[in-house]
Write a protein that holds these residues in place. Structure first.
Motif, PDB file in Angstrom:
ATOM      1  N   TYR A   1      24.097 -20.020  60.444  1.00 56.57           N
ATOM      2  CA  TYR A   1      23.273 -20.534  61.543  1.00 56.57           C
ATOM      3  C   TYR A   1      22.852 -19.380  62.439  1.00 56.57           C
ATOM      4  O   TYR A   1      23.594 -18.413  62.630  1.00 56.57           O
ATOM      5  N   LYS A   2      21.657 -19.495  63.000  1.00 55.98           N
ATOM      6  CA  LYS A   2      21.066 -18.381  63.749  1.00 55.98           C
ATOM      7  C   LYS A   2      20.952 -18.698  65.231  1.00 55.98           C
ATOM      8  O   LYS A   2      21.115 -19.840  65.656  1.00 55.98           O
ATOM      9  N   GLY A   3      20.625 -17.646  65.988  1.00 56.57           N
ATOM     10  CA  GLY A   3      20.443 -17.814  67.426  1.00 56.57           C
ATOM     11  C   GLY A   3      21.721 -18.306  68.078  1.00 56.57           C
ATOM     12  O   GLY A   3      22.824 -18.064  67.590  1.00 56.57           O
ATOM     13  N   LYS A   4      21.563 -19.031  69.160  1.00 54.40           N
ATOM     14  CA  LYS A   4      22.766 -19.465  69.884  1.00 54.40           C
ATOM     15  C   LYS A   4      23.579 -20.496  69.104  1.00 54.40           C
ATOM     16  O   LYS A   4      24.791 -20.597  69.292  1.00 54.40           O
ATOM     17  N   CYS A   5      22.938 -21.243  68.178  1.00 55.72           N
ATOM     18  CA  CYS A   5      23.711 -22.188  67.345  1.00 55.72           C
ATOM     19  C   CYS A   5      24.752 -21.439  66.510  1.00 55.72           C
ATOM     20  O   CYS A   5      25.836 -21.953  66.252  1.00 55.72           O
ATOM     21  N   GLY A   6      24.409 -20.222  66.083  1.00 59.96           N
ATOM     22  CA  GLY A   6      25.306 -19.454  65.232  1.00 59.96           C
ATOM     23  C   GLY A   6      26.557 -18.963  65.936  1.00 59.96           C
ATOM     24  O   GLY A   6      27.569 -18.698  65.281  1.00 59.96           O
ATOM     25  N   VAL A   7      26.496 -18.831  67.271  1.00 60.64           N
ATOM     26  CA  VAL A   7      27.665 -18.330  68.012  1.00 60.64           C
ATOM     27  C   VAL A   7      28.291 -19.404  68.900  1.00 60.64           C
ATOM     28  O   VAL A   7      29.274 -19.156  69.581  1.00 60.64           O
ATOM     29  N   CYS A   8      27.732 -20.596  68.869  1.00 64.31           N
ATOM     30  CA  CYS A   8      28.197 -21.654  69.774  1.00 64.31           C
ATOM     31  C   CYS A   8      29.579 -22.164  69.373  1.00 64.31           C
ATOM     32  O   CYS A   8      29.838 -22.440  68.198  1.00 64.31           O
ATOM     33  N   GLU A   9      30.445 -22.319  70.364  1.00 63.73           N
ATOM     34  CA  GLU A   9      31.796 -22.821  70.104  1.00 63.73           C
ATOM     35  C   GLU A   9      31.804 -24.294  69.700  1.00 63.73           C
ATOM     36  O   GLU A   9      32.819 -24.812  69.229  1.00 63.73           O
ATOM     37  N   TYR A  10      30.672 -24.958  69.866  1.00 60.10           N
ATOM     38  CA  TYR A  10      30.574 -26.374  69.478  1.00 60.10           C
ATOM     39  C   TYR A  10      29.835 -26.567  68.147  1.00 60.10           C
ATOM     40  O   TYR A  10      29.478 -27.684  67.804  1.00 60.10           O
ATOM     41  N   ARG A  11      29.604 -25.491  67.416  1.00 59.75           N
ATOM     42  CA  ARG A  11      28.741 -25.648  66.235  1.00 59.75           C
ATOM     43  C   ARG A  11      29.354 -26.535  65.155  1.00 59.75           C
ATOM     44  O   ARG A  11      28.645 -27.124  64.360  1.00 59.75           O
ATOM     45  N   ARG A  12      30.682 -26.638  65.115  1.00 52.62           N
ATOM     46  CA  ARG A  12      31.297 -27.502  64.106  1.00 52.62           C
ATOM     47  C   ARG A  12      31.144 -28.986  64.449  1.00 52.62           C
ATOM     48  O   ARG A  12      31.179 -29.830  63.558  1.00 52.62           O
ATOM     49  N   VAL A  13      31.010 -29.308  65.732  1.00 49.20           N
ATOM     50  CA  VAL A  13      30.890 -30.721  66.106  1.00 49.20           C
ATOM     51  C   VAL A  13      29.453 -31.109  66.462  1.00 49.20           C
ATOM     52  O   VAL A  13      29.125 -32.287  66.513  1.00 49.20           O
TER      53      VAL A  13
END
Length: 366
Positions: free
Chosen positions: A323-335
């Motif tokens: 995943y790219k941009g802020k989605c790629g580093v977001c702590e909530y990306r799994r949920v």
């Protein structure tokens, strides 16, 4: 599922490893008796070539049960325009699959209700995109659509068939959402599922009706607040931020996150495309969801399990490292994961960051 998202998998872990689809939306026909302004398929009331025969439908269901036991959503178009729809539903039920139907409700009559019961259709979803005839009919572009949907709901109730209300939210009807939910309660719906517009199909011409990111956030907070106020199962679809908001709010309130993880109203994760959800088109094309128009293979050419396991698109969607941009580093990306279809429509890249998100990940602040 409880607690902070960091508890649900370490950095770099993939989703769906060894998993199977829990929900399959199957466009059994593209033909429709309405011409809704937001329609994903831009459906019209005409025959579409190369749709599945009854035998092909049975074969697909045989294929599904070789590796999974998902809820099958019979959708369209308008599924009730398929003369063999109840044979298909019965066959799926006989295979142990939970068969449900998404319809606009206009073609429901006493006979179809009886046949739904005989086919063991477990729930019917009907869309109400306005709380009045004026607003709903304008959205659906057919005078009498609201009255027809309410008539269909009344017949479902009389036949003791469980139903839910689906609402697509746009700038035009955002202010009506509380009234639509009130109507869902009054009608006796089992659930209210809201859908945040994804501009595909005719919806591309409707792109200016996408609600702004700030309004999106505000609406999802309002929706969260309704959990304690209404006796409905509430689910947000194409609105993955809701699953971040649930956790943020629970943390603020010192509560555990309690979510339903199985069945019709499972709220296990934001974007399910390719991780727990699949869409199959009227000609057999597999996509991660109905709004993400990226070809993953065709069930007329390959077994569905092979597509599910081996499609590069689906594998990429399960790998949050991609995943790219802020989605790629977001702590909530799994949920959460961001809406992959909205990212694709905005950028041409289904792995790009969700364009309608105001949240700034902690990693982006460092």
């Amino acid at each position: 599922m409880t607690g902070h998202p960091h508890e649900h998998g370490k950095h770099g872990e993939k989703a769906g490893e060894g998993s199977v689809p829990r929900l399959i939306a199957w466009e059994v026909t593209r033909t429709c008796n309405l011409s809704c302004i937001h329609c994903r398929a831009a459906s019209v009331d005409k025959p579409y070539p190369n749709e599945f025969t009854t035998e092909e439908c049975f074969k697909l269901l045989d294929d599904v049960v070789t590796f999974a036991s998902p809820i099958i959503i019979l959708t369209g178009g308008e599924p009730l325009l398929r003369p063999d729809i109840f044979e298909i539903a019965s066959y799926g039920s006989s295979k142990g699959l939970r068969m449900v139907m998404a319809t606009n409700g206009l073609l429901i009559d006493r006979e179809s209700c009886q046949r739904m019961k005989e086919a063991a259709i477990q729930r019917v979803s009907i869309s109400l995109d306005g709380s009045t005839a004026e607003s709903h009919d304008q959205f659906r572009q057919v005078k009498g659509a609201f009255a027809g949907s309410l008539r269909g709901i009344d017949l479902l109730k009389k036949a003791s068939i469980e139903f839910q209300i689906n609402t697509t939210i746009t700038r035009e009807n955002l202010h009506e959402l509380p009234a639509v939910q009130e109507l869902a309660v009054k009608l006796g719906a089992a659930a209210h599922h809201i859908f945040l517009l994804v501009p595909t199909g005719r919806g591309k011409d409707f792109k200016d009706q996408e609600i702004a990111a700030a309004d999106y956030e505000k609406t999802l907070h309002w929706f969260y607040d309704q959990r304690e106020k209404v006796d409905l199962q509430l689910k947000a679809t194409c609105a993955p931020h809701y699953y971040r908001i649930m956790r943020e709010r629970a943390k603020e309130e010192g509560k555990k996150v309690t979510v339903k993880t199985h069945g019709m109203d499972a709220v296990s994760r934001g974007c399910l495309g390719g991780t727990a959800f699949l869409f199959i088109s009227h000609v057999g094309q597999v996509q991660p969801c109905g709004y993400l128009e990226v070809d993953c293979g065709n069930v007329r050419e390959l077994p569905l399990e092979e597509i599910w396991r081996n499609s590069e698109v689906l594998k990429h969607l399960r790998d949050f490292e991609k995943y790219k941009g802020k989605c790629g580093v977001c702590e909530y990306r799994r949920v959460c994961g961001g809406c992959r279809a909205r990212a694709f429509e905005s950028t041409g890249d289904y792995l790009a960051e969700e364009p309608l998100c105001t949240y700034v990940p902690r990693a982006a602040c460092r």
